[in-house]
Write an enzyme that holds these catalytic residues in place. Structure first.
Site, PDB file in Angstrom:
ATOM      1  N   ASN A   6      15.482  -0.589  10.842  1.00 39.84           N
ATOM      2  CA  ASN A   6      15.406  -0.682   9.379  1.00 39.84           C
ATOM      3  C   ASN A   6      16.638  -0.005   8.765  1.00 39.84           C
ATOM      4  OD1 ASN A   6      14.853   0.265   6.668  1.00 39.84           O
ATOM      5  ND2 ASN A   6      12.742  -0.394   6.956  1.00 39.84           N
ATOM      6  N   ASP A   8      17.371   0.273   5.384  1.00 42.28           N
ATOM      7  CA  ASP A   8      17.241   0.618   3.960  1.00 42.28           C
ATOM      8  C   ASP A   8      18.090   1.831   3.593  1.00 42.28           C
ATOM      9  OD1 ASP A   8      15.323  -1.332   3.846  1.00 42.28           O
ATOM     10  OD2 ASP A   8      13.624   0.037   3.613  1.00 42.28           O
ATOM     11  N   HIS A   9      18.107   2.818   4.502  1.00 46.64           N
ATOM     12  CA  HIS A   9      18.733   4.084   4.102  1.00 46.64           C
ATOM     13  C   HIS A   9      20.255   4.077   4.198  1.00 46.64           C
ATOM     14  CE1 HIS A   9      14.947   5.493   3.002  1.00 46.64           C
ATOM     15  NE2 HIS A   9      14.457   5.398   4.215  1.00 46.64           N
ATOM     16  N   ARG A  17      25.826   6.707  -4.996  1.00 45.65           N
ATOM     17  CA  ARG A  17      27.057   6.652  -5.785  1.00 45.65           C
ATOM     18  C   ARG A  17      27.253   5.315  -6.497  1.00 45.65           C
ATOM     19  NH1 ARG A  17      30.930  10.787  -4.998  1.00 45.65           N
ATOM     20  NH2 ARG A  17      29.610  12.620  -5.030  1.00 45.65           N
ATOM     21  N   HIS A  42      13.780  -3.636   3.338  1.00 46.62           N
ATOM     22  CA  HIS A  42      12.705  -3.728   2.350  1.00 46.62           C
ATOM     23  C   HIS A  42      13.331  -4.061   0.990  1.00 46.62           C
ATOM     24  CE1 HIS A  42       8.978  -1.490   0.447  1.00 46.62           C
ATOM     25  NE2 HIS A  42       9.164  -2.692  -0.072  1.00 46.62           N
ATOM     26  N   ARG A  44      12.687  -3.951  -2.352  1.00 48.66           N
ATOM     27  CA  ARG A  44      11.698  -3.383  -3.270  1.00 48.66           C
ATOM     28  C   ARG A  44      11.829  -4.037  -4.636  1.00 48.66           C
ATOM     29  NH1 ARG A  44       9.481   1.740  -1.289  1.00 48.66           N
ATOM     30  NH2 ARG A  44       8.515   1.866  -3.327  1.00 48.66           N
ATOM     31  N   ARG A  48      15.785  -0.418  -5.458  1.00 45.58           N
ATOM     32  CA  ARG A  48      16.385   0.928  -5.465  1.00 45.58           C
ATOM     33  C   ARG A  48      17.407   1.132  -4.349  1.00 45.58           C
ATOM     34  NH1 ARG A  48      11.399   4.695  -3.413  1.00 45.58           N
ATOM     35  NH2 ARG A  48      10.443   3.907  -5.292  1.00 45.58           N
ATOM     36  N   GLU A  69      10.741  -6.822   4.580  1.00 46.78           N
ATOM     37  CA  GLU A  69       9.537  -6.164   4.062  1.00 46.78           C
ATOM     38  C   GLU A  69       9.468  -6.444   2.575  1.00 46.78           C
ATOM     39  OE1 GLU A  69       9.778  -2.020   4.810  1.00 46.78           O
ATOM     40  OE2 GLU A  69       9.767  -2.258   6.965  1.00 46.78           O
ATOM     41  N   THR A  99       8.674   6.767  -0.190  1.00 44.50           N
ATOM     42  CA  THR A  99       8.691   5.715   0.821  1.00 44.50           C
ATOM     43  C   THR A  99       7.305   5.080   0.818  1.00 44.50           C
ATOM     44  OG1 THR A  99       9.105   5.241   3.167  1.00 44.50           O
ATOM     45  CG2 THR A  99       8.071   7.355   2.666  1.00 44.50           C
ATOM     46  N   THR A 100       7.108   4.058   1.680  1.00 43.61           N
ATOM     47  CA  THR A 100       5.831   3.351   1.656  1.00 43.61           C
ATOM     48  C   THR A 100       4.712   4.290   2.124  1.00 43.61           C
ATOM     49  OG1 THR A 100       7.114   1.439   2.301  1.00 43.61           O
ATOM     50  CG2 THR A 100       4.731   1.205   2.384  1.00 43.61           C
ATOM     51  N   GLU A 152       1.315  -4.634  11.481  1.00 44.49           N
ATOM     52  CA  GLU A 152       2.159  -3.480  11.800  1.00 44.49           C
ATOM     53  C   GLU A 152       1.334  -2.240  11.507  1.00 44.49           C
ATOM     54  OE1 GLU A 152       6.165  -3.260  10.198  1.00 44.49           O
ATOM     55  OE2 GLU A 152       6.194  -1.085  10.482  1.00 44.49           O
ATOM     56  N   HIS A 191       6.927   3.540  10.939  1.00 45.58           N
ATOM     57  CA  HIS A 191       6.947   4.521   9.848  1.00 45.58           C
ATOM     58  C   HIS A 191       6.926   5.942  10.384  1.00 45.58           C
ATOM     59  CE1 HIS A 191       6.655   6.334   5.949  1.00 45.58           C
ATOM     60  NE2 HIS A 191       6.936   5.159   5.449  1.00 45.58           N
ATOM     61  N   GLY A 192       8.001   6.647  10.096  1.00 47.47           N
ATOM     62  CA  GLY A 192       8.075   8.058  10.474  1.00 47.47           C
ATOM     63  C   GLY A 192       8.346   8.285  11.950  1.00 47.47           C
ATOM     64  N   GLY A 213      13.596   3.290  11.032  1.00 47.68           N
ATOM     65  CA  GLY A 213      14.728   3.340  10.113  1.00 47.68           C
ATOM     66  C   GLY A 213      15.333   4.713   9.951  1.00 47.68           C
ATOM     67  N   HIS A 214      14.644   5.587   9.249  1.00 48.47           N
ATOM     68  CA  HIS A 214      15.228   6.841   8.788  1.00 48.47           C
ATOM     69  C   HIS A 214      15.832   7.666   9.918  1.00 48.47           C
ATOM     70  CE1 HIS A 214      15.236  10.975   7.179  1.00 48.47           C
ATOM     71  NE2 HIS A 214      15.664  10.351   6.098  1.00 48.47           N
TER      72      HIS A 214
HETATM   73  N1  PXP Z   1       7.675  -0.120   8.683  1.00 51.35           N
HETATM   74  C1  PXP Z   1       7.434  -0.284   7.352  1.00 51.35           C
HETATM   75  C2  PXP Z   1       6.458  -1.316   6.937  1.00 51.35           C
HETATM   76  C3  PXP Z   1       8.116   0.494   6.396  1.00 51.35           C
HETATM   77  O1  PXP Z   1       7.854   0.315   5.092  1.00 51.35           O
HETATM   78  C4  PXP Z   1       9.068   1.432   6.841  1.00 51.35           C
HETATM   79  C5  PXP Z   1       9.814   2.251   5.833  1.00 51.35           C
HETATM   80  O2  PXP Z   1      10.605   1.436   5.062  1.00 51.35           O
HETATM   81  C6  PXP Z   1       9.309   1.551   8.208  1.00 51.35           C
HETATM   82  C7  PXP Z   1       8.579   0.782   9.116  1.00 51.35           C
HETATM   83  C8  PXP Z   1      10.345   2.483   8.759  1.00 51.35           C
HETATM   84  O3  PXP Z   1       9.995   3.791   8.493  1.00 51.35           O
HETATM   85  P1  PXP Z   1      11.036   4.956   8.817  1.00 51.35           P
HETATM   86  O4  PXP Z   1      12.214   4.762   7.915  1.00 51.35           O
HETATM   87  O5  PXP Z   1      10.260   6.188   8.536  1.00 51.35           O
HETATM   88  O6  PXP Z   1      11.427   4.797  10.262  1.00 51.35           O
END
Ligand code: PXP
Length: 245
Positions: A6, A8-9, A17, A42, A44, A48, A69, A99-100, A152, A191-192, A213-214
Site C-alpha cells: 500500500n 498511500d503514505h 507540502r 486508497h 479517499r 487527502r 481501496e 486511518t481506516t 480482508e 492493517h497495522g 503499507g505504513h
Molecule cells: N488494508 C486496508 C483495507 C487498509 O485500509 C489499510 C490502510 O490503508 C491497509 C490494509 C494497510 O494498513 P497499514 O498502512 O497499517 O499497513
C-alpha cells in the site's frame, strides 16, 4: 502468499507540502522490483493523499495489478467502474479518522443492501471484489451472502494487542480465516502489520494475500523501497512456507 504494498503514505509525504514528490508511481516501480505482487492505494473521498491522477497513472504503469481501496460511495464507485482496477477492496471511511478504523459495517439490512449492490456492480465489470471486515463470524457470513470474492480481515486489533491478548487475537484471525475459506471466500488480511508482528499472520494457512503499507513505507525512508519490500516479502514467504504453502 501474495504481498500487496500500500503506497498511500508516499502520497501523504507529498501532500505534506502539496508538491509533486515523492511520487507514488515511482514508488510503485521500485516496490514491484522488490517483489510486490500488486500495488494497493486508497482513493479517499476527501483525496487527502492519493488523487485520481495517481490511480490513473498507476493503472497505466503498474505491471502486476492495482488493488483500489474505496468506500461504498457513488462517486468513487463510478471511478472504479470506469477505470477497472484488478481488485476493489471496499472499506469504511470516516472523515475524522487518521486511518481506516474498524471493518465495514454489515449489520443492518439497509447497509447490507448497499454493499451487496456495490459488490454486484463491481463484479459485473470484471473487478475482483474484497470486503474489509473485522475478524467476526457474522461479518464473514454476511460477506459470503453478498457475493464477494474475498474478505480482508482487519488486523488492527491484533497489531495493537500485547502479551496474552495478542495470542487471543491470533486465534481470532485463525478461526476467521478458516471460516472464510470454508465458505469459499478468498482470505486476505491487513492493517497495522509490521516487520515485527507479521509472522503469526503470514503463518495462517488460509490467508493468501497481505496488504501492508505504513511499515514498508517507513522502512523505505531509510533503506529504499525496493529493499524494504524485498525484506517484507522474505518474512511473509518464509512464514507461509513454514505453514506448508
Ligand atoms: N488494508 C486496508 C483495507 C487498509 O485500509 C489499510 C490502510 O490503508 C491497509 C490494509 C494497510 O494498513 P497499514 O498502512 O497499517 O499497513
Amino acid at each position: 502468499m501474495r504481498l500487496y504494498v500500500n503506497l498511500d503514505h508516499v502520497a501523504t509525504i507529498r501532500e505534506a507540502r502539496k508538491t509533486d514528490e515523492p511520487d507514488p508511481v515511482r514508488a510503485a516501480v521500485l516496490a514491484e522490483l522488490g517483489g510486490a505482487q500488486a500495488i494497493t492505494v486508497h482513493l479517499r473521498e476527501d483525496r487527502r493523499h492519493i488523487k485520481d491522477r495517481d490511480v490513473l497513472l498507476l493503472l497505466q504503469t503498474v505491471r502486476t495489478g492495482v488493488n483500489l481501496e474505496l468506500a461504498v460511495e457513488q462517486e468513487v464507485l463510478d471511478f472504479a467502474l470506469e477505470h477497472r482496477p484488478m481488485q476493489a477492496t471496499l472499506v469504511p471511511e470516516r472523515r475524522a479518522e487518521i486511518t481506516t478504523e474498524g471493518g465495514l459495517d454489515l449489520s443492518g439490512e439497509g447497509r447490507r443492501r448497499v454493499v451487496a449492490e456495490a459488490v454486484s456492480r463491481l463484479r459485473a465489470a470484471g473487478i475482483r471484489t474484497s470486503l474489509f471486515i473485522d475478524p467476526d463470524a457474522a461479518a464473514i457470513r454476511a460477506s459470503q451472502e453478498m457475493g464477494a470474492d474475498a474478505i480482508e480481515l482487519h488486523t488492527g486489533e491484533y497489531s495493537n494487542a500485547a502479551g496474552d491478548r495478542r495470542a487471543e487475537q491470533v486465534r481470532r484471525l485463525r478461526e476467521s480465516a478458516a471460516l472464510g475459506a470454508e465458505l469459499g471466500l478468498a482470505v486476505h488480511a491487513g492493517h497495522g502489520l509490521t516487520y515485527e508482528n507479521v509472522i503469526p499472520v503470514a503463518s495462517i494457512p488460509e490467508i493468501e494475500e497481505l496488504n501492508i503499507g505504513h511499515s514498508v513505507v517507513s522502512r523505505a525512508v531509510f533503506i529504499g523501497m525496493e529493499r524494504a519490500v524485498r525484506e517484507m516479502l522474505g518474512l511473509v514467504q518464509r512464514a507461509a512456507g513454514r505453514s506448508g504453502r
